[in-house]
Design an enzyme around this catalytic site. Structure first.
Site, short mmCIF file in Angstrom:
data_model
loop_
_atom_site.label_atom_id
_atom_site.label_comp_id
_atom_site.label_asym_id
_atom_site.label_seq_id
_atom_site.Cartn_x
_atom_site.Cartn_y
_atom_site.Cartn_z
CE LYS A 153 -39.41 -44.39 26.71
NZ LYS A 153 -40.75 -44.60 27.18
NE ARG A 186 -38.62 -53.29 31.16
CZ ARG A 186 -37.49 -52.59 31.28
NH1 ARG A 186 -37.55 -51.31 31.59
NH2 ARG A 186 -36.32 -53.15 31.13
CG PHE A 213 -37.12 -54.26 25.05
CD1 PHE A 213 -36.43 -54.29 26.24
CD2 PHE A 213 -38.45 -53.88 25.04
CE1 PHE A 213 -37.05 -53.93 27.42
CE2 PHE A 213 -39.08 -53.52 26.22
CZ PHE A 213 -38.38 -53.55 27.42
NE ARG A 268 -41.41 -49.43 35.74
CZ ARG A 268 -40.84 -48.35 35.29
NH1 ARG A 268 -40.94 -48.04 34.01
NH2 ARG A 268 -40.17 -47.56 36.08
P1 ATP Z 1 -41.56 -43.34 30.41
O1 ATP Z 1 -42.47 -42.74 31.44
O2 ATP Z 1 -40.81 -42.38 29.57
O3 ATP Z 1 -42.15 -44.50 29.66
P2 ATP Z 1 -40.36 -44.91 32.40
O4 ATP Z 1 -39.91 -44.17 33.60
O5 ATP Z 1 -41.63 -45.68 32.47
O6 ATP Z 1 -40.37 -43.93 31.19
P3 ATP Z 1 -37.80 -45.57 31.38
O7 ATP Z 1 -36.85 -46.59 31.85
O8 ATP Z 1 -37.43 -44.17 31.61
O9 ATP Z 1 -39.22 -45.91 31.98
O10 ATP Z 1 -38.01 -45.72 29.84
C1 ATP Z 1 -37.91 -46.98 29.30
C2 ATP Z 1 -39.26 -47.61 29.27
O11 ATP Z 1 -39.71 -47.57 27.94
C3 ATP Z 1 -39.18 -49.07 29.65
O12 ATP Z 1 -39.44 -49.27 31.00
C4 ATP Z 1 -40.18 -49.73 28.74
O13 ATP Z 1 -41.42 -49.85 29.41
C5 ATP Z 1 -40.38 -48.78 27.60
N1 ATP Z 1 -39.83 -49.22 26.29
C6 ATP Z 1 -40.46 -49.09 25.12
N2 ATP Z 1 -39.71 -49.52 24.12
C7 ATP Z 1 -38.54 -49.94 24.65
C8 ATP Z 1 -37.35 -50.48 24.11
N3 ATP Z 1 -37.20 -50.68 22.81
N4 ATP Z 1 -36.35 -50.80 24.97
C9 ATP Z 1 -36.49 -50.60 26.29
N5 ATP Z 1 -37.59 -50.07 26.86
C10 ATP Z 1 -38.61 -49.74 26.05
#
Ligand code: ATP
Length: 586
Positions: free
Chosen positions: A250, A255, A341, A271
């Site tokens: 991660k 993203r 990814f 996003r």
């Molecule tokens: P966080 O605040 O923990 O980053 P979030 O709410 O922004 O989480 P989540 O869907 O909970 O988003 O966690 C996945 C996020 O992690 C994705 O939106 C992406 O931006 C990031 N990410 C990093 N590495 C990866 C990966 N290998 N596969 C998917 N998502 C990844």
């Protein structure tokens, strides 16, 4: 169809007191809308004139709009400004002035003409464009009724913030065109893969639910991103994913969803559906050089990267790249890498229904890897010890932890969903019971003493995705620096509302209400049950919701998240259950 019909709906929607009332009023508007205008009226309900990702900016400075109001009402610009100072809303000012100068004017503006003019205003560029925008607006106002003027002004200046979520509009569409709200999931899936409500509405009126079901992802239309659940224990994660999963690093960055269309153009979407290719020209270059398919949609994380050391850098550094100016210097000072990814589309083929392993294989085949264009590190694991080892390695290599992904043959890419096919395991779940959550400000309490003139605490809410409603979970006044405290009132001002917004569910009465807009990262010691908060109401205990103990702002504004991307009430319930060490719900 007269624009007045839309303006009247706006007025009623603004006053609606709950979500059901919003749906009913929207449904009445959609019923009154001729089929060929349905797409445009759907955009208008979103407060837009084109899909959000088109980034259409009407771009009218308030000063210019003041002059248009002055011209259309034969009032001196100073007088308009004075009235604006009183009302704080140019829409209301225009309405009041027109009530005098255009009393009794019959509604004559057609929706098509209004939207056409708004598009011209947005499209005016170059020398003389400001004058042209002013003239176009003044011409509209010269024919508008007072009520229409109110919304025209709001639309061209700050944007219409109606506070209606897209799921609510989808409910209304389902009710009017698909025989009831049971049809919402199909409509929602269609919206999630194209982010264009007009396109969905157009398919619906032309070919019914069959046509809606046949919509496919297409380059140029961003796909709402798939999101992860969270758990704090490797064994639990494996159990949830059927005993086997792909453990991916991660990365902590931004993203992006990259789209290359048939004409060779490359666009990067965040996003939140913002276009950021101009902010990341180096990422566009990397993809031009290394992406095989002519037409493609792929996803990856842009991470700050030290090429000399070959090391990942912290999130704060990549945020430095989110800027409008000084881009060349920023590219030079903060190099980034893209870790890919997902592959959602390649040369005419929608890949979203394929299982993870096939999508991953397509991604590997589509990318020529380079030092700054890579696939995410991933290993398939089937026992907790191996998952644990992958987690330790990820953290050692500078990542936040893992995203564990289902390798089940039926696990496609779930656009817009935070399901159990992806489960994140982060470092901070390990050090404390608590993890940070992202919450949206829905109210504030006036500050006293040292905090006079700003806010003493903010009222925070989580998103209930099923109901499309924001439910409160805590009040928070800790963790704000003096700079934060000074910045809060102006940052929140655009969202201020005179009464509780229809989609906010609260049991308190703060001094000020806000339409959900500003998202803050919050750390809290513990989740508890409380009769004062509405998140997860009645789901763990009768007559109680979830509340936070000792909440603290981490200093991180999550401007990359829209209000509906905040932590959901279901996630809070899951977090509560994890903390209680009872099995999480399915
Ligand atoms: P966080 O605040 O923990 O980053 P979030 O709410 O922004 O989480 P989540 O869907 O909970 O988003 O966690 C996945 C996020 O992690 C994705 O939106 C992406 O931006 C990031 N990410 C990093 N590495 C990866 C990966 N290998 N596969 C998917 N998502 C990844």
């Amino acid at each position: 169809m007269k624009y007045e019909t839309v303006a009247e709906a706006y007025r009623d929607l603004e006053q609606a007191s709950g979500r059901l009332a919003l749906i009913e009023r929207l449904a009445a508007l959609l019923t009154a809308t001729p089929a060929e205008l349905l797409p445009v009226v759907c955009y208008l309900c979103q407060g837009l004139i084109a899909p959000e990702f088109a980034g259409v900016d009407l771009g009218l400075a308030e000063k210019l709009a003041v002059r248009a109001v002055a011209a259309a009402t034969g009032t001196a610009p100073d007088q308009v400004t004075a009235s604006l100072r009183e009302t704080g809303d140019l829409g209301q000012t225009a309405e009041q002035l027109l009530a005098v100068t255009a009393a009794g004017r019959r509604a004559s503006l057609e929706v098509t003409a209004v939207v056409g003019t708004l598009r011209q205003i947005a499209g005016a560029e170059g020398a003389g464009s400001q004058g042209r925008k002013l003239d176009l607006l003044a011409e509209l106002l010269a024919r508008a009724t007072p009520l229409e003027a109110r919304y025209l002004l709001r639309h061209v200046t700050k944007g219409l913030r109606l506070g209606i979520g897209t799921p609510t509009i989808l409910d209304a569409l389902a009710q009017v065109y698909a025989g009831g709200r049971a049809a919402r999931p199909v409509l929602e899936r269609a919206y999630n893969i194209c982010c264009d409500l007009g396109l969905v509405a157009s398919a619906l009126v032309k070919g019914g639910m069959t046509a809606v079901g046949q919509l496919r992802v297409r380059p140029g239309n961003p796909v709402r991103v798939m999101l992860a659940q969270r758990l704090s224990d490797g064994a639990e994660i494996l159990a949830k994913l059927g005993g086997r999963c792909a453990a991916e690093y991660k990365y902590d960055g931004v993203r992006v969803q990259a789209h290359r269309t048939a004409d060779g153009e490359m666009e990067l979407f965040t996003r939140r559906l913002e276009r950021v290719s101009t902010q990341f020209p180096d990422v566009v270059e990397l993809l031009r050089a290394g992406l095989g398919p002519r037409e493609a949609i792929l996803e990856g994380e842009v991470v700050a990267f030290d090429p000399a050391a070959g090391e990942l850098r912290p999130f704060q550094e990549v945020m430095f790249r989110r800027r409008k100016y000084g881009i060349a210097e920023a590219v030079r000072d903060v190099p980034v890498a893209l870790f890919c990814f997902e592959m959602l589309y390649a040369d005419g083929e929608d890949l979203t229904m394929l299982p993870y392993t096939e999508r991953r294989a397509r991604l590997a085949g589509a990318i020529s890897q380079a030092p700054r264009l890579r696939l995410t590190t991933a290993t398939e694991v089937d026992d907790p010890a191996a998952l644990e080892a992958a987690f330790e390695q990820a953290v050692t290599d500078g990542c936040e932890g893992l995203v564990c992904k289902s390798v089940s043959p039926s696990a496609g890419y779930q656009a817009g969903a935070r399901g159990w096919l992806w489960i994140k395991l982060k470092r901070d779940y390990r050090t404390e019971l608590s993890d940070t959550v992202d919450l949206v400000v829905v109210g504030a309490f006036a500050g006293r003493g040292r905090r006079r003139g700003t806010y003493g605490a903010v009222l925070l809410a989580a998103y209930d995705a099923g109901a499309d409603v924001f439910r409160t979970v805590t009040k928070c006044g800790t963790g704000f620096s003096d700079a934060d405290l000074a910045a809060l009132p102006p940052r929140l001002a655009p969202f201020q509302r005179p009464a509780r917004p229809a989609r906010v569910d609260a049991r308190q009465d703060p001094d000020v209400w806000f339409e959900p807009g500003l998202v803050l990262e919050i750390l809290s010691a513990e989740l508890t049950l409380s009769p004062n908060y509405t998140a997860g109401w009645g789901q763990i205990k009768e007559d109680a919701g979830l509340a936070m103990r000792f909440p603290r702002f981490t200093g991180r504004y999550r401007d990359d998240k829209a209000p509906q991307d905040t932590t959901t009430t279901q996630e809070l319930i899951d977090l509560y259950r994890i903390a209680q060490r009872t099995p999480a719900s399915t």
